[in-house]
Design a protein around this motif. Structure first.
Motif, PDB file in Angstrom:
ATOM      1  N   ASN A 150       4.049   2.522  -7.753  1.00  9.36           N
ATOM      2  CA  ASN A 150       4.069   3.261  -8.985  1.00  9.36           C
ATOM      3  C   ASN A 150       2.849   4.407  -8.988  1.00  9.36           C
ATOM      4  N   LEU A 151       1.441   4.254  -8.822  1.00  7.56           N
ATOM      5  CA  LEU A 151       0.577   4.862  -8.673  1.00  7.56           C
ATOM      6  C   LEU A 151       0.675   6.021  -7.725  1.00  7.56           C
ATOM      7  N   GLN A 152       1.180   5.746  -6.693  1.00  6.08           N
ATOM      8  CA  GLN A 152       1.270   6.743  -5.642  1.00  6.08           C
ATOM      9  C   GLN A 152       2.192   7.687  -6.173  1.00  6.08           C
ATOM     10  N   SER A 153       3.297   7.456  -6.727  1.00  8.55           N
ATOM     11  CA  SER A 153       4.548   8.086  -7.026  1.00  8.55           C
ATOM     12  C   SER A 153       3.829   9.199  -8.534  1.00  8.55           C
ATOM     13  N   PHE A 154       3.224   8.522  -9.269  1.00 11.71           N
ATOM     14  CA  PHE A 154       2.643   9.374 -10.443  1.00 11.71           C
ATOM     15  C   PHE A 154       1.822  10.422  -9.829  1.00 11.71           C
ATOM     16  N   HIS A 155       0.781  10.115  -8.886  1.00 11.30           N
ATOM     17  CA  HIS A 155      -0.060  10.918  -8.153  1.00 11.30           C
ATOM     18  C   HIS A 155       0.191  11.945  -7.401  1.00 11.30           C
ATOM     19  N   LYS A 156       1.611  11.548  -6.741  1.00 13.77           N
ATOM     20  CA  LYS A 156       2.247  12.773  -5.866  1.00 13.77           C
ATOM     21  C   LYS A 156       2.978  13.537  -6.769  1.00 13.77           C
ATOM     22  N   HIS A 157       3.498  12.857  -7.548  1.00 12.82           N
ATOM     23  CA  HIS A 157       4.265  14.102  -8.686  1.00 12.82           C
ATOM     24  C   HIS A 157       3.727  14.103  -9.914  1.00 12.82           C
ATOM     25  N   SER A 158       2.460  14.573  -9.948  1.00 12.38           N
ATOM     26  CA  SER A 158       1.462  14.630 -11.267  1.00 12.38           C
ATOM     27  C   SER A 158       2.331  15.580 -12.167  1.00 12.38           C
ATOM     28  N   ASP A 159       2.911  16.700 -11.858  1.00 12.15           N
ATOM     29  CA  ASP A 159       3.404  17.456 -12.980  1.00 12.15           C
ATOM     30  C   ASP A 159       4.723  16.725 -13.319  1.00 12.15           C
ATOM     31  N   PHE A 160       5.568  16.043 -12.801  1.00 11.45           N
ATOM     32  CA  PHE A 160       6.401  15.262 -13.588  1.00 11.45           C
ATOM     33  C   PHE A 160       5.914  14.366 -14.348  1.00 11.45           C
ATOM     34  N   GLY A 161       4.840  13.571 -13.952  1.00 11.19           N
ATOM     35  CA  GLY A 161       4.409  12.578 -14.415  1.00 11.19           C
ATOM     36  C   GLY A 161       3.768  12.799 -15.838  1.00 11.19           C
ATOM     37  N   LYS A 162       2.947  14.037 -15.766  1.00 16.57           N
ATOM     38  CA  LYS A 162       2.616  14.449 -17.299  1.00 16.57           C
ATOM     39  C   LYS A 162       3.701  14.763 -18.142  1.00 16.57           C
ATOM     40  N   ILE A 163       4.833  15.382 -17.699  1.00 21.66           N
ATOM     41  CA  ILE A 163       5.938  15.555 -18.487  1.00 21.66           C
ATOM     42  C   ILE A 163       6.527  14.327 -19.141  1.00 21.66           C
ATOM     43  N   PHE A 164       6.613  13.437 -17.994  1.00 20.95           N
ATOM     44  CA  PHE A 164       7.412  12.204 -18.506  1.00 20.95           C
ATOM     45  C   PHE A 164       6.789  11.484 -19.537  1.00 20.95           C
ATOM     46  N   ILE A 165       5.325  11.572 -19.455  1.00 17.56           N
ATOM     47  CA  ILE A 165       4.419  10.714 -20.352  1.00 17.56           C
ATOM     48  C   ILE A 165       4.462  11.342 -21.717  1.00 17.56           C
ATOM     49  N   LYS A 166       4.125  12.620 -21.618  1.00 18.38           N
ATOM     50  CA  LYS A 166       3.887  13.465 -22.912  1.00 18.38           C
ATOM     51  C   LYS A 166       5.145  13.546 -23.870  1.00 18.38           C
ATOM     52  N   GLU A 167       6.396  13.611 -23.002  1.00 14.42           N
ATOM     53  CA  GLU A 167       7.636  14.140 -23.824  1.00 14.42           C
ATOM     54  C   GLU A 167       8.023  12.715 -24.703  1.00 14.42           C
ATOM     55  N   GLN A 168       7.596  11.251 -24.339  1.00 14.62           N
ATOM     56  CA  GLN A 168       8.141  10.345 -24.814  1.00 14.62           C
ATOM     57  C   GLN A 168       7.796  10.106 -26.263  1.00 14.62           C
ATOM     58  N   THR A 169       6.464  10.814 -26.379  1.00 14.63           N
ATOM     59  CA  THR A 169       5.794  10.824 -27.901  1.00 14.63           C
ATOM     60  C   THR A 169       6.027  12.076 -28.390  1.00 14.63           C
ATOM     61  N   HIS A 170       6.252  13.185 -27.949  1.00 17.14           N
ATOM     62  CA  HIS A 170       6.253  14.429 -28.546  1.00 17.14           C
ATOM     63  C   HIS A 170       7.467  15.115 -28.766  1.00 17.14           C
ATOM     64  N   SER A 171       8.545  14.646 -28.092  1.00 15.33           N
ATOM     65  CA  SER A 171       9.557  15.374 -28.024  1.00 15.33           C
ATOM     66  C   SER A 171      10.668  14.984 -29.415  1.00 15.33           C
ATOM     67  N   LEU A 172      11.388  15.819 -29.901  1.00 13.62           N
ATOM     68  CA  LEU A 172      12.084  15.641 -31.117  1.00 13.62           C
ATOM     69  C   LEU A 172      13.603  15.791 -30.345  1.00 13.62           C
ATOM     70  N   ASN A 173      13.815  15.942 -29.009  1.00 13.19           N
ATOM     71  CA  ASN A 173      15.250  16.003 -28.486  1.00 13.19           C
ATOM     72  C   ASN A 173      15.682  14.757 -28.323  1.00 13.19           C
ATOM     73  N   GLN A 174      16.874  14.136 -29.153  1.00 14.56           N
ATOM     74  CA  GLN A 174      17.220  12.771 -29.035  1.00 14.56           C
ATOM     75  C   GLN A 174      17.967  12.735 -27.843  1.00 14.56           C
ATOM     76  N   ASP A 175      18.656  13.435 -27.155  1.00 15.73           N
ATOM     77  CA  ASP A 175      19.387  13.150 -26.013  1.00 15.73           C
ATOM     78  C   ASP A 175      18.270  13.197 -24.838  1.00 15.73           C
ATOM     79  N   LEU A 176      17.217  13.804 -24.751  1.00 16.47           N
ATOM     80  CA  LEU A 176      16.089  13.617 -23.807  1.00 16.47           C
ATOM     81  C   LEU A 176      15.467  12.343 -24.090  1.00 16.47           C
ATOM     82  N   LEU A 177      15.211  11.928 -25.239  1.00 13.16           N
ATOM     83  CA  LEU A 177      14.664  10.604 -25.620  1.00 13.16           C
ATOM     84  C   LEU A 177      15.350   9.326 -25.397  1.00 13.16           C
ATOM     85  N   GLY A 178      16.786   9.704 -25.543  1.00 12.75           N
ATOM     86  CA  GLY A 178      17.702   8.452 -25.171  1.00 12.75           C
ATOM     87  C   GLY A 178      17.774   8.504 -23.709  1.00 12.75           C
ATOM     88  N   ARG A 179      17.381   9.480 -22.945  1.00 14.98           N
ATOM     89  CA  ARG A 179      17.604   9.378 -21.509  1.00 14.98           C
ATOM     90  C   ARG A 179      16.209   8.866 -21.035  1.00 14.98           C
TER      91      ARG A 179
END
Length: 279
Positions: A85-114
């Protein structure tokens, strides 16, 4: 590199810096030097591009973790889970930032559902691991322990994703061992449960993740057409035949799944088939 992959890579850079909502299609096309028309030949909308990025990373991530949980011996399982888990977040840090931030900030219901869908898959995998490792002794606190494990991964990933620690030479081995120790202490000494099965069901509220045979056949056919490696292609063909006319032993099916798991383009279908065949 295909134009579709170029768009995804370029968009990932922009999304990591600006977020989904603040990034326009025009900015994406300018960034990768293509026209809007070329963009819309690959994706119908920015939302479709975002979902494609989420699927691309999370399908590989979930299938890798699920494979570890189902194939690693108990002595090494918890460490392997945390380290991967940690290695994957470290290796794909750009995606990791997006995935964590958008769970709390996004208003896109389709995205949140995914995102909720993949979170629910991860929950079920962690729960399986907890039950394997600790058995009936932690039945009363297994849902709390599941969330603690998930929180450890999220919190420590955020530590090096959002505090410029990602550029350092992190000792992920030490961190994984530290989290194993913390988890074992929680499993041994936690006595007051809070989370129940009913609460978890309400929180999840995801669509049924069971894939129908017809969907699997379609996905297998697509993988077969795109695959050049003879062993992987033959394994896919045999698995397709197994779906149509089951006659192979579970051991043979497991071996075929092991073959295709090694190919990055087949991880998701391997994950889905493991669940379908209950292997």
């Amino acid at each position: 590199m295909s134009k579709k992959q170029l768009i995804m890579d370029s968009a990932l850079d922009l999304f990591a810096k600006q977020g989904f909502e603040a990034t326009s299609v025009q900015q994406i096309t300018d960034y990768c030097g293509i026209s809007k028309g070329a963009f819309y030949l690959s994706f119908k909308s920015k939302d479709e591009l975002i979902i494609a990025l989420i699927d691309h990373f999370m399908e590989a991530f979930i299938s890798d973790i699920d494979y570890i949980v189902k194939t690693t011996n108990n002595e090494e399982l918890l460490y392997s889970f945390y380290y991967t888990n940690l290695q994957s977040f470290h290796k794909h840090s750009d995606f990791g930032k997006i995935f964590i931030k958008e769970q709390t900030h996004s208003l896109n219901q389709d995205l949140l559902g995914r995102i909720r869908y993949y979170n629910a898959l991860m929950d079920s995998t962690i729960l399986l691991m907890v039950e394997r490792l600790y058995g009936e002794e932690i039945t009363h606190i297994k849902y709390d322990l599941m969330y603690c494990i998930k929180s450890f991964v999220t919190m420590y990933s955020e530590l090096f994703l959002f505090n410029n620690v990602v550029s350092l030479d992190l000792d992920l081995d030490l961190l994984a061992h530290s989290l194993v120790e913390k988890t074992n202490l929680l499993a041994k000494h936690t006595s007051i449960p809070f989370l129940t099965k009913e609460i978890i069901q309400v929180v999840s509220q995801t669509t049924d993740d069971k894939v129908k045979r017809e969907q699997l056949l379609e996905l297998l056919e697509q993988n077969i057409k795109e695959m050049d490696e003879p062993i992987i292609k033959e394994s896919l063909i045999l698995l397709k035949q197994q779906l149509l006319n089951p006659n192979l032993s579970p051991a043979i099916v497991a071996g075929l799944l092991e073959n295709i798991q090694k190919n990055p383009h087949c991880k998701w279908v391997s994950y889905l088939l493991r669940h379908y065949f209950q292997i």
